[in-house]
Write a protein that holds these residues in place. Structure first.
Motif, PDB file in Angstrom:
ATOM      1  N   MET A 122       0.972  -1.332   0.048  1.00  0.00           N
ATOM      2  CA  MET A 122      -0.006  -0.052  -0.101  1.00  0.00           C
ATOM      3  C   MET A 122       0.859   1.484   0.172  1.00  0.00           C
ATOM      4  SD  MET A 122      -2.836  -1.260  -0.218  1.00  0.00           S
ATOM      5  CE  MET A 122      -4.226   0.357   0.039  1.00  0.00           C
ATOM      6  N   PHE A 123       2.107   1.222   0.625  1.00  0.00           N
ATOM      7  CA  PHE A 123       2.952   2.382   0.678  1.00  0.00           C
ATOM      8  C   PHE A 123       3.124   3.008  -0.824  1.00  0.00           C
ATOM      9  CE2 PHE A 123       7.252   3.986  -0.120  1.00  0.00           C
ATOM     10  CZ  PHE A 123       7.312   4.875   0.824  1.00  0.00           C
ATOM     11  N   GLU A 124       3.367   2.297  -1.740  1.00  0.00           N
ATOM     12  CA  GLU A 124       3.707   2.554  -3.100  1.00  0.00           C
ATOM     13  C   GLU A 124       2.388   3.421  -3.690  1.00  0.00           C
ATOM     14  OE1 GLU A 124       4.193  -0.541  -2.274  1.00  0.00           O
ATOM     15  OE2 GLU A 124       6.430  -0.621  -2.194  1.00  0.00           O
ATOM     16  N   ILE A 125       1.382   2.914  -3.338  1.00  0.00           N
ATOM     17  CA  ILE A 125       0.135   3.650  -3.947  1.00  0.00           C
ATOM     18  C   ILE A 125      -0.114   4.711  -3.111  1.00  0.00           C
ATOM     19  CG2 ILE A 125      -2.432   3.543  -3.911  1.00  0.00           C
ATOM     20  CD1 ILE A 125      -2.111   0.291  -3.988  1.00  0.00           C
ATOM     21  N   TYR A 126       0.256   4.979  -1.851  1.00  0.00           N
ATOM     22  CA  TYR A 126       0.003   6.397  -1.176  1.00  0.00           C
ATOM     23  C   TYR A 126       1.039   7.242  -1.515  1.00  0.00           C
ATOM     24  CZ  TYR A 126      -3.645   3.727   1.082  1.00  0.00           C
ATOM     25  OH  TYR A 126      -5.054   3.069   1.551  1.00  0.00           O
ATOM     26  N   LYS A 127       2.030   6.808  -1.753  1.00  0.00           N
ATOM     27  CA  LYS A 127       3.406   7.712  -2.134  1.00  0.00           C
ATOM     28  C   LYS A 127       3.154   8.273  -3.483  1.00  0.00           C
ATOM     29  CE  LYS A 127       8.111   8.517  -2.318  1.00  0.00           C
ATOM     30  NZ  LYS A 127       7.986  10.035  -2.400  1.00  0.00           N
ATOM     31  N   PHE A 128       2.586   7.489  -4.432  1.00  0.00           N
ATOM     32  CA  PHE A 128       2.210   7.985  -5.756  1.00  0.00           C
ATOM     33  C   PHE A 128       1.269   9.142  -5.636  1.00  0.00           C
ATOM     34  CE2 PHE A 128      -0.550   7.735  -9.505  1.00  0.00           C
ATOM     35  CZ  PHE A 128       0.367   8.227 -10.346  1.00  0.00           C
ATOM     36  N   GLU A 129       0.079   8.639  -5.018  1.00  0.00           N
ATOM     37  CA  GLU A 129      -1.114   9.773  -4.767  1.00  0.00           C
ATOM     38  C   GLU A 129      -0.525  10.830  -4.189  1.00  0.00           C
ATOM     39  OE1 GLU A 129      -4.190   7.325  -2.646  1.00  0.00           O
ATOM     40  OE2 GLU A 129      -4.747   6.448  -4.427  1.00  0.00           O
ATOM     41  N   PHE A 130       0.270  10.700  -3.131  1.00  0.00           N
ATOM     42  CA  PHE A 130       0.837  12.098  -2.439  1.00  0.00           C
ATOM     43  C   PHE A 130       1.794  12.746  -3.442  1.00  0.00           C
ATOM     44  CE2 PHE A 130       3.851  14.288   0.173  1.00  0.00           C
ATOM     45  CZ  PHE A 130       3.102  15.003   1.009  1.00  0.00           C
ATOM     46  N   CYS A 163       1.591  12.781  -6.690  1.00  0.00           N
ATOM     47  CA  CYS A 163       0.898  13.657  -7.708  1.00  0.00           C
ATOM     48  C   CYS A 163      -0.170  14.620  -7.151  1.00  0.00           C
ATOM     49  CB  CYS A 163       0.080  12.581  -8.485  1.00  0.00           C
ATOM     50  SG  CYS A 163       1.251  11.757  -9.281  1.00  0.00           S
ATOM     51  N   GLY A 164      -0.320  14.743  -5.934  1.00  0.00           N
ATOM     52  CA  GLY A 164      -1.172  15.712  -5.495  1.00  0.00           C
ATOM     53  C   GLY A 164      -2.465  15.390  -5.097  1.00  0.00           C
ATOM     54  N   PHE A 165      -2.720  14.001  -5.281  1.00  0.00           N
ATOM     55  CA  PHE A 165      -4.140  13.632  -5.213  1.00  0.00           C
ATOM     56  C   PHE A 165      -4.592  13.502  -3.564  1.00  0.00           C
ATOM     57  CE2 PHE A 165      -2.944  10.774  -9.095  1.00  0.00           C
ATOM     58  CZ  PHE A 165      -3.437  11.807 -10.040  1.00  0.00           C
ATOM     59  N   ILE A 166      -3.714  13.449  -2.713  1.00  0.00           N
ATOM     60  CA  ILE A 166      -4.059  13.495  -1.344  1.00  0.00           C
ATOM     61  C   ILE A 166      -3.075  14.302  -0.762  1.00  0.00           C
ATOM     62  CG2 ILE A 166      -5.274  11.138  -1.365  1.00  0.00           C
ATOM     63  CD1 ILE A 166      -2.592   9.981  -0.277  1.00  0.00           C
ATOM     64  N   ASP A 167      -3.356  14.868   0.681  1.00  0.00           N
ATOM     65  CA  ASP A 167      -2.299  15.808   1.226  1.00  0.00           C
ATOM     66  C   ASP A 167      -1.655  15.168   2.127  1.00  0.00           C
ATOM     67  OD1 ASP A 167      -4.275  15.806   2.961  1.00  0.00           O
ATOM     68  OD2 ASP A 167      -5.017  17.691   2.596  1.00  0.00           O
TER      69      ASP A 167
END
Length: 50
Positions: free
Chosen positions: A1-9, A11-15
């Motif tokens: 899951m780390f990789e997914i949240y790192k990518f989203e962060f 890219c600015g999808f999550i703060d």
């Protein structure tokens, strides 16, 4: 899951607050949270210094 949240962060999808909330929910470890949020913070500092 780390990789997914790192990518989203990255890219600015999550703060940062969203990432931190995942720790409270037990989805993400504190160490992983710091890796995700810390990397972005360090990049921003390097960009303003250079």
């Amino acid at each position: 899951m780390f990789e997914i949240y790192k990518f989203e962060f990255d890219c600015g999808f999550i703060d940062a607050e969203t990432v931190k909330s995942y720790v409270d929910m037990g989805i993400l470890s504190q160490a992983d949270c710091e890796k995700i949020v810390g990397d972005k913070h360090e990049e921003a500092n390097q960009a303003t210094e250079g």
